[in-house]
Design a protein around this motif. Sequence first.
Motif, PDB file in Angstrom:
ATOM      1  N   TRP A  73       0.824  -1.211   0.000  1.00  0.00           N
ATOM      2  CA  TRP A  73       0.000   0.000   0.000  1.00  0.00           C
ATOM      3  C   TRP A  73       0.858   1.261   0.000  1.00  0.00           C
ATOM      4  O   TRP A  73       0.508   2.263  -0.619  1.00  0.00           O
ATOM      5  N   THR A  74       2.000   1.211   0.675  1.00  0.00           N
ATOM      6  CA  THR A  74       2.908   2.369   0.679  1.00  0.00           C
ATOM      7  C   THR A  74       3.381   2.667  -0.733  1.00  0.00           C
ATOM      8  O   THR A  74       3.367   3.820  -1.184  1.00  0.00           O
TER       9      THR A  74
ATOM     10  N   LEU B  82       1.936   1.768  -3.531  1.00  0.00           N
ATOM     11  CA  LEU B  82       0.802   2.171  -4.367  1.00  0.00           C
ATOM     12  C   LEU B  82       0.419   3.626  -4.113  1.00  0.00           C
ATOM     13  O   LEU B  82       0.181   4.395  -5.060  1.00  0.00           O
ATOM     14  N   ILE B  83       0.371   4.034  -2.836  1.00  0.00           N
ATOM     15  CA  ILE B  83      -0.037   5.405  -2.507  1.00  0.00           C
ATOM     16  C   ILE B  83       1.001   6.406  -2.989  1.00  0.00           C
ATOM     17  O   ILE B  83       0.681   7.404  -3.650  1.00  0.00           O
TER      18      ILE B  83
ATOM     19  N   VAL C 207       1.408   3.389   7.286  1.00  0.00           N
ATOM     20  CA  VAL C 207       0.518   2.784   6.291  1.00  0.00           C
ATOM     21  C   VAL C 207       0.156   1.362   6.708  1.00  0.00           C
ATOM     22  O   VAL C 207      -0.992   0.929   6.536  1.00  0.00           O
ATOM     23  N   SER C 208       1.117   0.615   7.261  1.00  0.00           N
ATOM     24  CA  SER C 208       0.823  -0.745   7.731  1.00  0.00           C
ATOM     25  C   SER C 208      -0.261  -0.727   8.802  1.00  0.00           C
ATOM     26  O   SER C 208      -1.174  -1.560   8.793  1.00  0.00           O
TER      27      SER C 208
ATOM     28  N   ALA D 101      -3.592   0.180   7.131  1.00  0.00           N
ATOM     29  CA  ALA D 101      -4.143  -0.924   6.342  1.00  0.00           C
ATOM     30  C   ALA D 101      -4.864  -1.935   7.228  1.00  0.00           C
ATOM     31  O   ALA D 101      -5.810  -2.592   6.787  1.00  0.00           O
TER      32      ALA D 101
ATOM     33  N   PRO E 126     -10.151   0.900   4.994  1.00  0.00           N
ATOM     34  CA  PRO E 126      -9.783   1.628   3.766  1.00  0.00           C
ATOM     35  C   PRO E 126      -9.758   3.137   3.972  1.00  0.00           C
ATOM     36  O   PRO E 126      -8.946   3.835   3.355  1.00  0.00           O
TER      37      PRO E 126
ATOM     38  N   LEU F 221      -6.515   4.389   5.197  1.00  0.00           N
ATOM     39  CA  LEU F 221      -5.542   4.506   4.110  1.00  0.00           C
ATOM     40  C   LEU F 221      -5.764   5.793   3.313  1.00  0.00           C
ATOM     41  O   LEU F 221      -4.805   6.435   2.878  1.00  0.00           O
TER      42      LEU F 221
END
Length: 372
Positions: free
Chosen positions: A18-19, A21-22, A289-290, A293, A297, A300
């Motif tokens: 996610w890190t 991706l963001i 971010v972890s 997550a 959502p 995030l």
Amino acid sequence: MNVLQSIAAALTPLGLLWTLLIIGAATFLHELAHFALARWQGVAVKSFSVGMGPVLLRRVWRGTEWRLSLLPIGGYVEIDGMAPVEEANGVYRQPTRGFAALPTWGKVAVLLAGPLMNLVLTIGLMTLTFASQGVPAPDRARIEAVLPNSRAGALGLQAGDVITAINGRDIPDTYTLNGQPHAGWESLRDTLATSGHKTLTVLRDGTARQVAFDWQASVNGVQQRLGIQYAPDVQPASLPAAFVTSLRTTGEAVPQLLRAFGGLFAKFFTLNLSQDQNVSGPIGTAQIVSQAAALSPWALVQVAVLLNLSLAFFNLIPIPGLDGGRILLVLVGALRGRPLTLAQEQAINVAGFAFVMLLMAFVVVRDVSRFF
């Protein structure tokens, strides 16, 4: 447990994904805005890379080479007329076409487009959040949890209760503490910092009730806790109301963000590795971010809001190598009536790039030092 094991334990594979991706989405749209403003003004863009380092895939489309690079961090665009031109004899000269031929406002528009895109993303994501989740009510504190065996439990307070008044006075929208403005719901913390008789007006299922109690702020030097977790109450909002709230929230966040950057620079120049909650490096960001997550959502989305806002204003800092530094050089050239010489511009850019790299290294070292 050694340092590497400690760092690995603080992160999760899903959080790392996610890190990337963001940050990747924020950087891609930032560079896409530079690309769009250059092409809109008829300036060619030689290449657009998603990622940095060695190129894995490339394809030419509409005069631009689109690249996918190995390192999934950042990206870049090569805009015609921004870099020095190499002559046949190996000598470099200032470009005279493309970006270099644009008027001052055109150059500033290209450079400003990236940070503005991140700012637009910040406001857009915040508006989506407020419209879906509700707008925080600064004058109401909602109890989210009551801790077991706590004073709050003995008083009958429950999760979902909304505190609307303290000691017979409605909670204001804002109040000032030590010269700094705070949301009114935060005043509950300061109320409990002093001893005395307290009365909370609590709204439960549409009915208001009074919760009165005698309070000792500390016992034998130990600060007492009421035993609740609380946050601002939220109220449903229309899309226009959510948009207005996002604008106001962004405006309130900017001074705090600038103070955080100022604190970072102060610590950098004094080599102060002490930690704070205002600025995180890559490891700290991935850890945040972890944690988000694992929550929801929307958590995030909140992280994405903060990252985009930080990226927008960090890039506007007038340091050569950043968009703000490039804008400064364009404006200096306009005031002089002619651009800086190639040697002057290269010297300034090299110094600025070195400063940014040292600052990034400092942030990483400070980030890792938390685990020692």
